[in-house]
Motif scaffolding. Sequence first.
Motif, short mmCIF file in Angstrom:
data_model
loop_
_atom_site.label_atom_id
_atom_site.label_comp_id
_atom_site.label_asym_id
_atom_site.label_seq_id
_atom_site.Cartn_x
_atom_site.Cartn_y
_atom_site.Cartn_z
N UNK A 187 2.19 46.37 -125.03
CA UNK A 187 1.72 44.99 -125.19
C UNK A 187 0.58 44.91 -126.20
N UNK A 188 -0.09 46.02 -126.48
CA UNK A 188 -1.15 46.00 -127.49
C UNK A 188 -0.60 45.73 -128.89
N UNK A 189 0.67 46.01 -129.11
CA UNK A 189 1.30 45.73 -130.40
C UNK A 189 1.92 44.34 -130.45
N UNK A 190 1.77 43.57 -129.36
CA UNK A 190 2.45 42.28 -129.27
C UNK A 190 1.49 41.09 -129.20
N UNK A 191 0.60 41.07 -128.20
CA UNK A 191 -0.10 39.83 -127.86
C UNK A 191 -0.90 39.23 -129.01
N UNK A 192 -1.63 40.05 -129.73
CA UNK A 192 -2.43 39.52 -130.84
C UNK A 192 -1.57 39.16 -132.04
N UNK A 193 -0.34 39.66 -132.06
CA UNK A 193 0.49 39.54 -133.27
C UNK A 193 1.63 38.56 -133.09
N UNK A 194 1.54 37.69 -132.09
CA UNK A 194 2.52 36.62 -131.99
C UNK A 194 2.33 35.64 -133.14
N UNK A 195 1.08 35.39 -133.52
CA UNK A 195 0.80 34.54 -134.67
C UNK A 195 0.19 35.31 -135.82
N UNK A 196 -0.67 36.25 -135.53
CA UNK A 196 -1.33 37.06 -136.56
C UNK A 196 -0.30 38.02 -137.16
N UNK A 197 0.05 37.80 -138.40
CA UNK A 197 1.14 38.55 -139.04
C UNK A 197 0.65 39.95 -139.43
N UNK A 198 1.21 41.01 -138.82
CA UNK A 198 0.74 42.35 -139.15
C UNK A 198 1.29 42.90 -140.46
N UNK A 199 2.26 42.23 -141.05
CA UNK A 199 2.86 42.74 -142.28
C UNK A 199 1.84 42.69 -143.42
N UNK A 200 1.45 43.83 -143.90
CA UNK A 200 0.46 43.89 -144.97
C UNK A 200 -0.95 43.57 -144.53
N UNK A 201 -1.18 43.49 -143.22
CA UNK A 201 -2.51 43.16 -142.69
C UNK A 201 -3.34 44.44 -142.62
N UNK A 202 -4.45 44.46 -143.34
CA UNK A 202 -5.29 45.65 -143.41
C UNK A 202 -6.75 45.25 -143.43
N UNK A 203 -7.58 46.09 -142.86
CA UNK A 203 -9.02 46.01 -143.11
C UNK A 203 -9.52 47.44 -143.29
#
Length: 452
Positions: A279-295
């Motif tokens: 679920x750590x790979x899911x809940x924050x990323x329902x809207x927050x797009x992880x594709x190309x997301x980096x810091x």
Amino acid sequence: MKKYILLVVIFLTGSFWSCQKPGETSTAGSTKKLSDDELLTLVQKQTFNYFWDGAEPNSGLARERYHVDGDYPQNDKHIITSGGGGFGVMAILVGMERKFISREQGRARLQKIISFLEKADRFHGAWPHWWNGETGKVKPFSKKDDGGDLVETSFMAQGLLCVRQYFKDGNAEEKQLAARADQLWKDIDFNWYRKDNENVLYWHWSPNYGWDMNFAVRGYNECLIMYVLAASSPTHGVPAEVYHQGWAENGKIVSPSEGFGYKLQLKHQGTQKNGGPLFWAHYSYLGLDPRGLKDKYADYWEENKNQSLINYTWCAQNPKKYTGYGPNNWGLTASYSVKGYSAHGPDEERDLGVISPTAALSSMPYTPEQSIRAMKYWYNNLNDKVWGPYGFYDAFSQTDNWYPQKYLAIDQGPIVVMMENHRSGLLWNLFMSAPEIQTGLKKLGFQSPHLK
């Protein structure tokens, strides 16, 4: 994290109620052979019905749980959930786009939900984890957890921002709905939840117990979305230092590890190895797009993809020799378990022989082939042992011959949403188009193809 507390809470307070089953259901393993695309749509539609036909009628929001098998006598059919309800809000947008319901039906239901949210108990703008859906009054999650829950509130806010973006250019009624969703988001006082301006966010505040729960949220876990929203808020925003010093612990969040050849960059809180429950790979990323997301701490697409692949490989190799585990039957996350509730994960201690369909299905953007294989296996081979009125049941164990007919909102919601993100990117595109989210991500030093 907090989801682990459900181990006790759900086991003690779990319940069953009778409610009308959805108007349209499908029996698994029927004679008609479905294409992959048809099955994807069917799974989304039947799971969506949890948030449509199965919703609490007064509020329109998702019930915390639904037990088809009725093994608990206590009746709490009116208990609804802010986090799972937020996931349900996003599922309603999927239902409209997929023509499961009409645009007008979706707007009317969302209007009911927003009317409830405007009047329901809030604590410095944050909603509680649970309410009574008939009254809008807080239902304590535990003794001192009777006030604001900033994490669950953030899951709801993620959905409300998608609603705003979806309707902002619509007709007069839709624009009004968008404006009301926007106001609810702007009312959340993220800065209050710093507890006297500390550079970290706290999960809970209670009008009766203050900060007694004392749960400072540090990464990495399911709560990234809360920090992104806090930095993005145009009314009660927090400085970037809250993210870097609190969430990232001045860089201590970076703790490289590896499982089955897949590399993880971040310290997954509470886990020793292999990335923990999915679920750590899911809940924050329902809207927050992880594709190309980096810091400066991680590449979030790689982090989530590798966590999913570790989870898959563990089940495929099946080191504990559980019945049924394999490349077509995998997925470990927090869910119901044979003895109550557990945060299942890919290691010797936390793998209890329980498969949670939401784990693989909600990972579909990261592991499309592996997730679709599991979906087809469950539907075609396990049939009605794992499939019911609201899609796949929450969890099962072939080792223990355990097939409970139970659902949890917080597990059903990500299935609908993440499957849609895999298919069309709908919720990712809506959320990432919000101008304040773009501003907040830039403030925190993120890169994303969405940033203009």
